[in-house]
Design a protein around this motif. Structure first.
Motif, PDB file in Angstrom:
ATOM      1  N   PRO A   1      -5.006 -10.829 -16.865  1.00 23.23           N
ATOM      2  CA  PRO A   1      -5.288 -10.075 -15.653  1.00 23.23           C
ATOM      3  C   PRO A   1      -4.997  -8.584 -15.812  1.00 23.23           C
ATOM      4  N   PRO A   2      -5.909  -7.734 -15.334  1.00 25.66           N
ATOM      5  CA  PRO A   2      -5.645  -6.295 -15.383  1.00 25.66           C
ATOM      6  C   PRO A   2      -4.670  -5.894 -14.276  1.00 25.66           C
ATOM      7  N   SER A   3      -4.008  -4.774 -14.485  1.00 26.32           N
ATOM      8  CA  SER A   3      -3.244  -4.206 -13.382  1.00 26.32           C
ATOM      9  C   SER A   3      -4.234  -3.904 -12.278  1.00 26.32           C
ATOM     10  N   ALA A   4      -3.753  -3.879 -11.042  1.00 29.85           N
ATOM     11  CA  ALA A   4      -4.693  -3.700  -9.937  1.00 29.85           C
ATOM     12  C   ALA A   4      -4.050  -2.962  -8.773  1.00 29.85           C
ATOM     13  N   VAL A   5      -4.860  -2.164  -8.109  1.00 32.19           N
ATOM     14  CA  VAL A   5      -4.471  -1.521  -6.868  1.00 32.19           C
ATOM     15  C   VAL A   5      -4.934  -2.442  -5.751  1.00 32.19           C
ATOM     16  N   ALA A   6      -4.003  -2.846  -4.905  1.00 34.61           N
ATOM     17  CA  ALA A   6      -4.308  -3.742  -3.798  1.00 34.61           C
ATOM     18  C   ALA A   6      -4.245  -2.961  -2.494  1.00 34.61           C
ATOM     19  N   PRO A   7      -5.408  -2.663  -1.898  1.00 36.77           N
ATOM     20  CA  PRO A   7      -5.378  -1.952  -0.623  1.00 36.77           C
ATOM     21  C   PRO A   7      -4.732  -2.821   0.451  1.00 36.77           C
ATOM     22  N   ALA A   8      -4.138  -2.184   1.406  1.00 39.62           N
ATOM     23  CA  ALA A   8      -3.427  -2.888   2.475  1.00 39.62           C
ATOM     24  C   ALA A   8      -4.405  -3.308   3.575  1.00 39.62           C
ATOM     25  N   LYS A   9      -5.401  -4.118   3.210  1.00 42.64           N
ATOM     26  CA  LYS A   9      -6.462  -4.493   4.150  1.00 42.64           C
ATOM     27  C   LYS A   9      -5.931  -5.275   5.347  1.00 42.64           C
ATOM     28  N   TYR A  10      -5.072  -6.228   5.084  1.00 40.71           N
ATOM     29  CA  TYR A  10      -4.571  -7.056   6.180  1.00 40.71           C
ATOM     30  C   TYR A  10      -3.698  -6.239   7.126  1.00 40.71           C
ATOM     31  N   GLU A  11      -2.848  -5.384   6.559  1.00 42.95           N
ATOM     32  CA  GLU A  11      -2.007  -4.520   7.385  1.00 42.95           C
ATOM     33  C   GLU A  11      -2.868  -3.593   8.235  1.00 42.95           C
ATOM     34  N   LEU A  12      -3.882  -3.016   7.630  1.00 42.13           N
ATOM     35  CA  LEU A  12      -4.774  -2.111   8.365  1.00 42.13           C
ATOM     36  C   LEU A  12      -5.482  -2.852   9.492  1.00 42.13           C
ATOM     37  N   GLY A  13      -5.985  -4.050   9.193  1.00 39.57           N
ATOM     38  CA  GLY A  13      -6.664  -4.845  10.221  1.00 39.57           C
ATOM     39  C   GLY A  13      -5.740  -5.229  11.359  1.00 39.57           C
ATOM     40  N   ALA A  14      -4.518  -5.632  11.027  1.00 41.11           N
ATOM     41  CA  ALA A  14      -3.550  -6.024  12.051  1.00 41.11           C
ATOM     42  C   ALA A  14      -3.172  -4.836  12.924  1.00 41.11           C
ATOM     43  N   ARG A  15      -2.967  -3.686  12.309  1.00 39.74           N
ATOM     44  CA  ARG A  15      -2.608  -2.493  13.087  1.00 39.74           C
ATOM     45  C   ARG A  15      -3.764  -2.053  13.962  1.00 39.74           C
ATOM     46  N   ALA A  16      -4.988  -2.149  13.452  1.00 40.30           N
ATOM     47  CA  ALA A  16      -6.161  -1.798  14.259  1.00 40.30           C
ATOM     48  C   ALA A  16      -6.304  -2.749  15.445  1.00 40.30           C
ATOM     49  N   ALA A  17      -6.074  -4.047  15.214  1.00 35.55           N
ATOM     50  CA  ALA A  17      -6.158  -5.022  16.303  1.00 35.55           C
ATOM     51  C   ALA A  17      -5.093  -4.751  17.359  1.00 35.55           C
ATOM     52  N   ASP A  18      -3.917  -4.318  16.934  1.00 32.10           N
ATOM     53  CA  ASP A  18      -2.864  -3.981  17.892  1.00 32.10           C
ATOM     54  C   ASP A  18      -3.264  -2.792  18.757  1.00 32.10           C
ATOM     55  N   LEU A  19      -4.043  -1.860  18.201  1.00 31.29           N
ATOM     56  CA  LEU A  19      -4.446  -0.664  18.940  1.00 31.29           C
ATOM     57  C   LEU A  19      -5.608  -0.912  19.903  1.00 31.29           C
ATOM     58  N   LEU A  20      -6.401  -1.942  19.660  1.00 31.44           N
ATOM     59  CA  LEU A  20      -7.593  -2.179  20.474  1.00 31.44           C
ATOM     60  C   LEU A  20      -7.329  -2.275  21.974  1.00 31.44           C
ATOM     61  N   PRO A  21      -6.321  -3.030  22.403  1.00 32.83           N
ATOM     62  CA  PRO A  21      -6.103  -3.118  23.856  1.00 32.83           C
ATOM     63  C   PRO A  21      -5.786  -1.778  24.519  1.00 32.83           C
ATOM     64  N   ASP A  22      -5.277  -0.825  23.748  1.00 36.36           N
ATOM     65  CA  ASP A  22      -4.932   0.492  24.287  1.00 36.36           C
ATOM     66  C   ASP A  22      -6.136   1.413  24.411  1.00 36.36           C
ATOM     67  N   ARG A  23      -7.312   0.973  23.979  1.00 40.87           N
ATOM     68  CA  ARG A  23      -8.488   1.840  23.940  1.00 40.87           C
ATOM     69  C   ARG A  23      -9.633   1.177  24.705  1.00 40.87           C
ATOM     70  N   PRO A  24      -9.806   1.514  25.977  1.00 41.17           N
ATOM     71  CA  PRO A  24     -10.906   0.929  26.752  1.00 41.17           C
ATOM     72  C   PRO A  24     -12.264   1.324  26.162  1.00 41.17           C
ATOM     73  N   ALA A  25     -13.248   0.475  26.384  1.00 38.25           N
ATOM     74  CA  ALA A  25     -14.603   0.741  25.886  1.00 38.25           C
ATOM     75  C   ALA A  25     -15.092   2.092  26.398  1.00 38.25           C
ATOM     76  N   GLY A  26     -15.695   2.860  25.532  1.00 41.28           N
ATOM     77  CA  GLY A  26     -16.236   4.169  25.897  1.00 41.28           C
ATOM     78  C   GLY A  26     -15.203   5.281  25.933  1.00 41.28           C
ATOM     79  N   ASP A  27     -13.941   4.972  25.677  1.00 43.49           N
ATOM     80  CA  ASP A  27     -12.883   5.983  25.692  1.00 43.49           C
ATOM     81  C   ASP A  27     -13.075   6.937  24.513  1.00 43.49           C
TER      82      ASP A  27
END
Length: 128
Positions: free
Chosen positions: A85-111
């Motif tokens: 296996p090569p060394s690899a950079v693992a982006p924090a995709k799950y963390e980013l998705g979870a943080r974005a989902a946490d922010l969604l309720p704070d942002r009404p549609a069209g805001d």
């Protein structure tokens, strides 16, 4: 490829008019030459599959990986379970998705209010 357009000009063409398959097949040749002349000591390859395919092609041309060039995959989705296996950079995709989902309720549609920028750091998994 459009037969009337001729080789290297269809939807599967890349920069310079070369078909993408031809450019990919030549990649180990070009990379090995760059390593042998001392111009390249490492490569960050997107994605894991391309890095995994590149390494045997380099070794077949006499390039010692990771001694001569370091080959680092980006994504780290399939890089770990291969034989070497090569060394690899693992982006924090799950963390980013979870943080974005946490922010969604704070942002009404069209805001159109102020934006928040998230900068989760990737992880480097050193192998080999």
């Amino acid at each position: 490829m459009d037969a009337a357009a001729g080789p290297g000009t269809g939807a599967g063409s890349g920069p310079g008019g070369l078909p993408v398959a031809n450019r990919l097949a030549r990649t180990p040749d070009h990379f090995a030459a760059a390593v042998m002349t001392g111009g390249v000591t490492a490569a960050l390859i997107h994605n894991d599959t391309d890095a995994i395919v590149l390494v045997p092609g380099l070794r077949a041309r006499g390039v010692r990986v990771p001694e001569d060039p370091a080959v680092i995959a980006y994504a780290d989705e399939v890089a770990g379970p291969v034989d070497v296996p090569p060394s690899a950079v693992a982006p924090a995709k799950y963390e980013l998705g979870a943080r974005a989902a946490d922010l969604l309720p704070d942002r009404p549609a069209g805001d159109e209010g102020p934006r928040r920028y998230l900068e989760p750091l990737p992880r480097l998994n050193v192998r080999a």
